[in-house]
Design an enzyme around this catalytic site. Structure first.
Site, PDB file in Angstrom:
ATOM      1  N   THR A 187      40.640  39.984  49.755  1.00  0.00           N
ATOM      2  CA  THR A 187      41.889  39.685  49.060  1.00  0.00           C
ATOM      3  C   THR A 187      42.003  38.175  48.798  1.00  0.00           C
ATOM      4  O   THR A 187      41.357  37.354  49.467  1.00  0.00           O
ATOM      5  CB  THR A 187      43.086  40.209  49.876  1.00  0.00           C
ATOM      6  OG1 THR A 187      44.259  40.117  49.069  1.00  0.00           O
ATOM      7  CG2 THR A 187      43.302  39.433  51.170  1.00  0.00           C
ATOM      8  N   ALA A 188      42.820  37.801  47.812  1.00  0.00           N
ATOM      9  CA  ALA A 188      42.890  36.398  47.377  1.00  0.00           C
ATOM     10  C   ALA A 188      43.247  35.447  48.522  1.00  0.00           C
ATOM     11  O   ALA A 188      42.721  34.333  48.589  1.00  0.00           O
ATOM     12  CB  ALA A 188      43.909  36.260  46.246  1.00  0.00           C
ATOM     13  N   ASP A 230      40.619  45.836  35.423  1.00  0.00           N
ATOM     14  CA  ASP A 230      41.572  44.955  34.744  1.00  0.00           C
ATOM     15  C   ASP A 230      41.179  43.502  34.907  1.00  0.00           C
ATOM     16  O   ASP A 230      40.123  43.179  35.420  1.00  0.00           O
ATOM     17  CB  ASP A 230      43.020  45.241  35.146  1.00  0.00           C
ATOM     18  CG  ASP A 230      43.163  45.505  36.615  1.00  0.00           C
ATOM     19  OD1 ASP A 230      42.451  44.841  37.375  1.00  0.00           O
ATOM     20  OD2 ASP A 230      43.967  46.380  36.992  1.00  0.00           O
ATOM     21  N   MET A 287      50.727  35.253  43.202  1.00  0.00           N
ATOM     22  CA  MET A 287      51.415  35.090  41.908  1.00  0.00           C
ATOM     23  C   MET A 287      52.360  33.886  42.010  1.00  0.00           C
ATOM     24  O   MET A 287      52.075  32.960  42.727  1.00  0.00           O
ATOM     25  CB  MET A 287      52.127  36.391  41.527  1.00  0.00           C
ATOM     26  CG  MET A 287      51.117  37.535  41.462  1.00  0.00           C
ATOM     27  SD  MET A 287      51.818  39.177  41.360  1.00  0.00           S
ATOM     28  CE  MET A 287      52.038  39.612  43.077  1.00  0.00           C
ATOM     29  N   GLY A 299      40.971  43.613  41.226  1.00  0.00           N
ATOM     30  CA  GLY A 299      40.708  42.296  41.795  1.00  0.00           C
ATOM     31  C   GLY A 299      41.124  42.270  43.261  1.00  0.00           C
ATOM     32  O   GLY A 299      42.062  42.964  43.661  1.00  0.00           O
ATOM     33  N   GLY A 300      40.417  41.494  44.061  1.00  0.00           N
ATOM     34  CA  GLY A 300      40.795  41.347  45.472  1.00  0.00           C
ATOM     35  C   GLY A 300      40.688  42.652  46.224  1.00  0.00           C
ATOM     36  O   GLY A 300      39.686  43.354  46.138  1.00  0.00           O
ATOM     37  N   ASP A 301      41.748  43.009  46.923  1.00  0.00           N
ATOM     38  CA  ASP A 301      41.819  44.276  47.645  1.00  0.00           C
ATOM     39  C   ASP A 301      42.740  45.214  46.873  1.00  0.00           C
ATOM     40  O   ASP A 301      43.788  44.780  46.384  1.00  0.00           O
ATOM     41  CB  ASP A 301      42.375  44.035  49.054  1.00  0.00           C
ATOM     42  CG  ASP A 301      42.435  45.327  49.840  1.00  0.00           C
ATOM     43  OD1 ASP A 301      41.459  45.618  50.548  1.00  0.00           O
ATOM     44  OD2 ASP A 301      43.448  46.057  49.726  1.00  0.00           O
ATOM     45  N   LYS A 358      46.100  43.674  31.343  1.00  0.00           N
ATOM     46  CA  LYS A 358      47.059  43.000  30.472  1.00  0.00           C
ATOM     47  C   LYS A 358      46.546  41.579  30.309  1.00  0.00           C
ATOM     48  O   LYS A 358      46.227  40.923  31.285  1.00  0.00           O
ATOM     49  CB  LYS A 358      48.436  42.943  31.119  1.00  0.00           C
ATOM     50  CG  LYS A 358      49.022  44.290  31.442  1.00  0.00           C
ATOM     51  CD  LYS A 358      50.395  44.094  32.080  1.00  0.00           C
ATOM     52  CE  LYS A 358      51.012  45.406  32.531  1.00  0.00           C
ATOM     53  NZ  LYS A 358      50.172  46.201  33.434  1.00  0.00           N
TER      54      LYS A 358
END
Ligand code: SAH
Length: 511
Positions: free
Chosen positions: A124-125, A41, A177, A94-96, A63
């Protein structure tokens, strides 16, 4: 035995790392290279897909704004279907995969369906942002606890799935987020007792050339981030550790941070230069201006390879020349021994390295890597009189080298082993960046890259002088620089050492 034997029907939930594809783990890269199906994604760096085999099926389930993409149930069903068809599937996130990535839900669905799965962790981010912004998540002096928190609470859900009272007592809090909800998040944390003067930072696009960081007191951060136009993806880090950034920020200090550089090398040969620029934090756009093709008259090359024993010296002036020569030898069942009777010369270190890879040690490499220097080195080596020399070059190579060799009494055969063509068009990413005036540097490693690039600008409907007005130009050596000058363009950097590394050094010095 294939490296997929016994792995049919397996789903690997793998983290791609946050931000740059360079953060993908070796383990994830291994599974990507084996995968028959990759389901990914939006937040997985698309460059990760280069790690997959060309024949692998790639399925985008992301998305994007304006396109909803499949829902979670459909994604689960897709994974199960492909696995049951006996495929080795990598589900790249993405990330973990297990941090705000719904990896847990997907693994549960696989377990329920009896599909074998494995989980490969990723950077992770929060970790990527911490490292790249220079903000340790813990520090013995001021932070012994960290919380990773979603800032994207579904408003339909009971308002307080996140316990802000508890969070107010955690030393470092990282919100994922929630860029849009920043004001609300800060206000709730303060209401729960966190000091509005607590240092805080928003880190957007961490680990990419577009990384942006805004630091402010918690109470001021929402306004400051809005003023700076911070856009997702971003994490917000709250805590005393943010103060450490002042000393530890390193990424933004890299010499090419914030610069966009065009690389005009042929596709497939740009990697080394692009990587060297990216290592210095440049945003690299590949815009190949040269294509390598077999020569129009392959007969001459074929014929020369048929009588290699006749030559006393074989000269290579490019990696492409070595590759084309070696391919032609292989096609005839010959290997490096075919050159055992001749001396071999290479124009510079990359060409020499290519020869070495074919187990041929060049006898002559000039100290400076231009054709003029190569001619001089060959003349200085002496004994050219009456010798037969093969130049394995491009169709449009300059006359100076054969002339110099002939002047030393050599019998020169200048044979085209490959041809350079102008590609059909520039990639749209490059055209858009030029149009928007976002390009800081364009790099040229040959005269044909200059000539073709200018032609390609025209084809893209760009006026070369307008499109290049704000762009600084870097040349690998004097010949390429002269080609620029002849077109009325002044190079801002010319490599002193005529290699791609030398060109990067010159570009950095001029930045
Ligand atoms: N599984 C992912 C998180 C997915 S949720 C992980 O472990 O990182 C998506 C959120 O991750 C974004 O809204 C943002 O908060 C964060 N994120 C992802 N990439 C980021 C980046 N390069 N820089 C800053 N934040 C990022």
């Amino acid at each position: 035995m294939s490296d997929r034997d016994g792995l049919e029907g397996l789903v690997v939930l793998a983290g791609a790392g946050a931000g740059s594809s360079a953060l993908v783990t070796a383990e994830a890269a291994k599974w990507l290279s084996r995968a028959e199906v990759v389901v990914y994604d939006r937040l997985a760096d698309p460059a990760c897909l280069r790690l997959t085999a060309p024949h692998a099926e790639r399925i985008d389930v992301g998305k994007t704004p304006g396109r909803s993409g499949p829902d979670q149930g459909q994604i689960n069903a897709l994974l199960i279907r492909r696995a049951r068809a006996g495929r080795l599937v990598v589900r790249l996130k993405g990330g973990d995969p297990l941090v705000f990535g719904r990896g847990g839900e997907e693994a549960e669905a696989l377990a329920a369906a009896g599909v074998a799965f494995r989980i490969v962790p990723g950077v992770t981010a929060a970790a990527a942002a911490a490292a790249c912004a220079g903000i340790p998540l813990t520090d013995r002096r001021c932070a012994s606890s960290v919380a990773l928190v979603t800032g994207h609470e579904d408003p339909a859900k009971a308002a307080e799935a996140v316990d802000f009272d508890a969070l107010a007592r955690v030393d470092t809090v990282v919100f994922y987020m929630g860029v849009k909800r920043l004001a609300d998040i800060a206000q709730r944390l303060i209401a729960a007792g966190r000091d509005p003067a607590t240092p805080a930072a928003v880190v957007a696009s961490a680990g990419t050339p577009g990384q942006r960081t805004v630091v402010a007191a918690l109470g001021d951060l929402p306004a400051r981030a809005a003023e700076a136009g911070i856009r997702p993806p971003a994490v917000t880090i709250v805590g005393e550790v943010v103060r450490l950034r002042e000393k530890l920020r390193w990424f933004e200090r890299l010499p090419l941070f914030g610069r966009t550089v065009l690389v005009t090398r042929p596709a497939g040969q740009a990697e080394g230069l692009s990587a060297a620029l990216a290592d210095l934090a440049a945003a690299v756009i590949e815009a190949p201006a040269v294509e390598i093709a077999p020569p129009a008259d392959a007969g001459a090359a074929e014929e020369a390879v048929g009588r290699l024993g006749e030559f006393d010296l074989v000269v290579f002036t490019s990696v492409n020349g070595v590759e084309a020569f070696a391919a032609r030898c292989r096609a005839r069942g010959l290997d490096g021994r075919a050159l055992s009777g001749a001396k071999v010369a290479a124009i510079g270190p990359a060409t020499a390295a290519k020869l070495r890879a074919a187990f041929i040690e060049p006898d002559i490499v000039p100290e400076r890597f231009t054709t003029a220097d190569l001619g001089e080195a060959l003349a200085a080596a002496g004994g050219l009189d009456g010798r037969r020399v093969l130049l394995a070059r491009a169709d449009i190579a300059a006359e100076a080298l054969p002339e110099a060799l002939a002047a030393s009494g050599a019998e020169v055969e200048d044979v085209a082993f490959y041809r350079t063509l102008c590609p059909a068009s520039l990639p749209s990413e490059a055209v858009e960046a030029l149009r928007a005036g976002r390009v800081d540097w364009a790099t040229f490693t040959s005269s044909s890259s200059v000539t073709n690039f200018l032609a390609l600008l025209g084809r893209a409907g760009l006026d070369p002088s307008a499109a290049l007005a704000g762009v600084r130009l870097a040349a690998i050596g004097p010949v390429t620089a002269e080609t620029l000058s002849a077109r009325g363009l002044t190079p801002a950097a010319v490599a002193e050492v005529h290699t791609t590394g030398g060109m990067v050094a010159a570009l950095v010095a001029a930045t």
